[in-house]
Motif scaffolding. Structure first.
Motif, short mmCIF file in Angstrom:
data_model
loop_
_atom_site.label_atom_id
_atom_site.label_comp_id
_atom_site.label_asym_id
_atom_site.label_seq_id
_atom_site.Cartn_x
_atom_site.Cartn_y
_atom_site.Cartn_z
N ARG A 1 0.84 -1.19 0.00
CA ARG A 1 0.00 0.00 0.00
C ARG A 1 0.88 1.25 0.00
NH1 ARG A 1 -2.44 3.60 3.28
NH2 ARG A 1 -4.58 4.18 2.72
N LEU A 2 1.92 1.22 0.83
CA LEU A 2 2.82 2.37 0.91
C LEU A 2 3.48 2.65 -0.43
CD1 LEU A 2 3.98 4.29 3.10
CD2 LEU A 2 5.94 2.76 3.24
N ARG A 3 3.98 1.59 -1.05
CA ARG A 3 4.70 1.76 -2.31
C ARG A 3 3.78 2.06 -3.47
NH1 ARG A 3 7.87 -3.45 -2.96
NH2 ARG A 3 7.25 -3.04 -5.10
N THR A 4 2.68 1.32 -3.56
CA THR A 4 1.84 1.42 -4.75
C THR A 4 0.86 2.57 -4.67
OG1 THR A 4 1.96 -0.97 -4.78
CG2 THR A 4 0.49 0.04 -6.36
N LEU A 5 0.36 2.84 -3.47
CA LEU A 5 -0.63 3.90 -3.35
C LEU A 5 0.00 5.21 -2.89
CD1 LEU A 5 -3.65 4.81 -3.30
CD2 LEU A 5 -3.62 4.24 -0.88
N VAL A 6 0.63 5.19 -1.72
CA VAL A 6 1.03 6.45 -1.10
C VAL A 6 2.19 7.11 -1.86
CG1 VAL A 6 1.86 7.49 1.03
CG2 VAL A 6 0.24 5.60 1.13
N LEU A 7 3.28 6.36 -2.06
CA LEU A 7 4.45 6.98 -2.69
C LEU A 7 4.18 7.33 -4.15
CD1 LEU A 7 7.45 5.01 -1.15
CD2 LEU A 7 6.76 7.37 -0.72
N ARG A 8 3.55 6.41 -4.88
CA ARG A 8 3.28 6.72 -6.29
C ARG A 8 2.27 7.84 -6.40
NH1 ARG A 8 5.14 3.20 -10.16
NH2 ARG A 8 4.92 5.01 -11.49
N GLY A 9 1.26 7.82 -5.53
CA GLY A 9 0.24 8.86 -5.58
C GLY A 9 0.81 10.24 -5.27
#
Lengths: 258, 260
Positions: free
Chosen positions: B163-171
């Protein structure tokens, strides 16, 4: 027959505002049920409670016998906002694959599931595109493929076609019927569109205006092979449609009583 | 319109004009501190040999990149933590705004007291100056991540590191890149200033040495080299940005073209 998804006595209030008063709906394994109701009757709220994304004020949701308090592993959701529910930085394949990876599905099995799901929604050759390179209808197809590949026992759909044009919408409705028949998944489809509800559903649950209760649960006795031309011209379709329409009109006028 | 000849002309017209103005102003050699462009050009080769580049430019660039990299990692890490936690944000935001408002060069004498005058001091100064734009932009970026995607993650049980990598950081990556771009500009400034204060090597140190020993054309070559370094770093950053944010530019283009 025991229910696969059981919503019972569900009530949701936001402070003093009572959005949903009392809803009980049961879905048998393999059923396709459409929930239809006037706008603002808390359809999305109900669906989020059923998905475990929101806690009801009272009442319970159970899936396969166990209570739903957080999103369950064998339940998938297709959201209304197709443009915002896909990850724009992932490709179509990447979007479908992400939940499978997180579910620890093996690489070969993942590839097979993605291929099958993309094939089912007619996007087998667009796997390497990004969502923003696709039309709105295609984006919603990707979201449907993601849900199907996840292999849920229950698929919840929140007005998924509210924002696409009429022709795309007709295609997507037929897609839902074919997915339902091909994968044998249980579907709860929320819509405000009466025609859509009758055309798609094996059963239509009519909701009242807020504070919402179940107005009627109506079996749709149309042939299981449906198509846009003959089904919509079927006198029985017109009858059911008129019946649900009258129910909704009555629901809007109904003065809620406890 | 798009003839390559015209593009080249657009690129080089202003530089040629500016050098022309410089030439006109410095011709005749009346001003010792303003050498002619050709004198500066002639001094460039002997001043910046492979040996001096290694001895003076390389340490500067290494300090700059280490400081910038550390600031990036710290800023993104703290920014994600603060962006994800409303409680943490409420407590830290006023302080962050204050720290951001402190002009970073003023930290140099202070840091010198603690960290001496070696590489640690210079890197510390660069980190302390660069971390704020990265941090504050990351906070904004994390807060701006689409809640619908957050709900998608919940519904499909995407949690933890994924979630951190795919959602938060990319977002948040568009805002993170904005912060990093600002930080890079600050890093170059702090690299030079910290070397001007106290150093035995580095571009800033060398330029000051030239100035003190009245090696004026050599001093000018140092300034030009700094400008070129800035252009190269900005260019490399632009390449990285285009790679990281390919989706973002594509999405914006699609939205502008009135796609779906």
């Amino acid at each position: 027959m025991t229910a696969l998804l059981e919503i019972s006595g569900l009530r949701k209030a936001y402070g003093d505002h009572e959005a949903i008063r009392n809803i009980s709906v049961e879905l048998a394994d393999g059923e396709l049920v459409c929930l239809v109701g006037p706008s603002g009757c808390g359809k999305t709220t109900l669906l989020k409670c059923a998905a475990g994304l929101m806690r009801p004020s009272s009442g319970t949701v159970t899936l396969g016998g166990s209570p739903v308090t957080a999103p369950p592993a064998d339940l998938a959701v297709v959201f209304q906002e197709y443009g915002r529910s896909l990850f724009p930085w992932l490709t179509v394949r990447g979007n479908v694959e992400l939940p499978l990876k997180e579910k620890k599905v093996g690489r070969a099995e993942r590839a097979r599931l993605i291929d099958e799901a993309l094939d089912a929604v007619g996007l087998a050759d667009r796997g390497d595109a990004h969502p923003w390179q696709l039309s709105g209808g295609m984006q919603q197809r990707v979201a449907i493929a993601r849900a199907v590949a996840y292999q849920p026992s229950v698929l919840l759909m929140d007005e998924p076609f509210a924002a696409v044009d009429a022709q795309t919408r007709a295609d997507l409705e037929d897609l839902i019927r074919s997915i339902w028949q091909r994968f044998g998944v249980t579907i709860l489809f929320v819509t405000h569109d009466i025609d859509e509800a009758v055309y798609l559903g094996e059963r239509v649950v009519v909701l009242s205006a807020a504070p919402t209760v179940v107005q009627e649960s109506l079996a749709v006795d149309l042939p299981s092979q449906r198509d846009q031309l003959t089904t919509r011209a079927d006198p029985r379709f017109t009858e059911l449609r008129a019946h649900v329409y009258a129910e909704i009109q009555a629901a809007k006028k109904r003065v809620p009583t406890s | 319109m798009r003839a390559p000849g015209l593009r080249v002309l657009r690129w080089f017209l202003l530089p040629v004009v500016l050098i022309g103005v410089w030439w006109a102003a410095s011709a005749g050699g009346s001003n010792f501190f303003l050498p002619t462009p050709d004198a500066v050009a002639r001094a460039f080769g002997p001043t910046w040999t492979p040996a001096t580049l290694r001895a003076d430019v390389l340490p500067s660039v290494v300090r700059l990149l280490v400081g910038f990299g550390l600031a990036g990692v710290l800023g993104v890490a703290a920014g994600v933590a603060i962006g994800l936690s409303p409680g943490l944000r409420a407590y830290t935001e006023p302080v962050l705004e204050f720290l951001r408002a402190v002009p970073p060069p003023v930290l140099i004498p202070v840091v010198m007291l603690f960290a001496g005058i070696d590489d640690t001091m210079k890197i510390t100064v660069i980190v302390l100056g660069c971390v704020w734009p990265v941090l504050l932009n990351t906070v904004e970026g994390v807060r701006a991540v689409d809640p619908v995607l957050g709900e998608v993650c919940r519904a499909y049980r995407i949690t933890g590191v994924t979630r951190l990598r795919t959602l938060v950081l990319r977002g948040a990556s568009p805002q993170i890149m904005t912060g990093l771009r600002q930080a890079l500009a600050i890093a170059i400034i702090l690299m030079v200033i910290s070397e001007m204060f106290a150093a035995s090597s580095g571009l800033g140190f060398t330029i000051v040495q030239f100035q003190r020993s009245y090696a004026i054309p050599e001093m000018w070559t140092g300034i030009i080299l700094l400008g070129l370094l800035g252009v190269v770093l900005a260019g490399l950053f632009g390449l990285a940005e285009r790679a990281v944010l390919r989706w973002y530019f594509g999405l914006r283009r699609a939205a502008r073209d009135g796609g779906s």
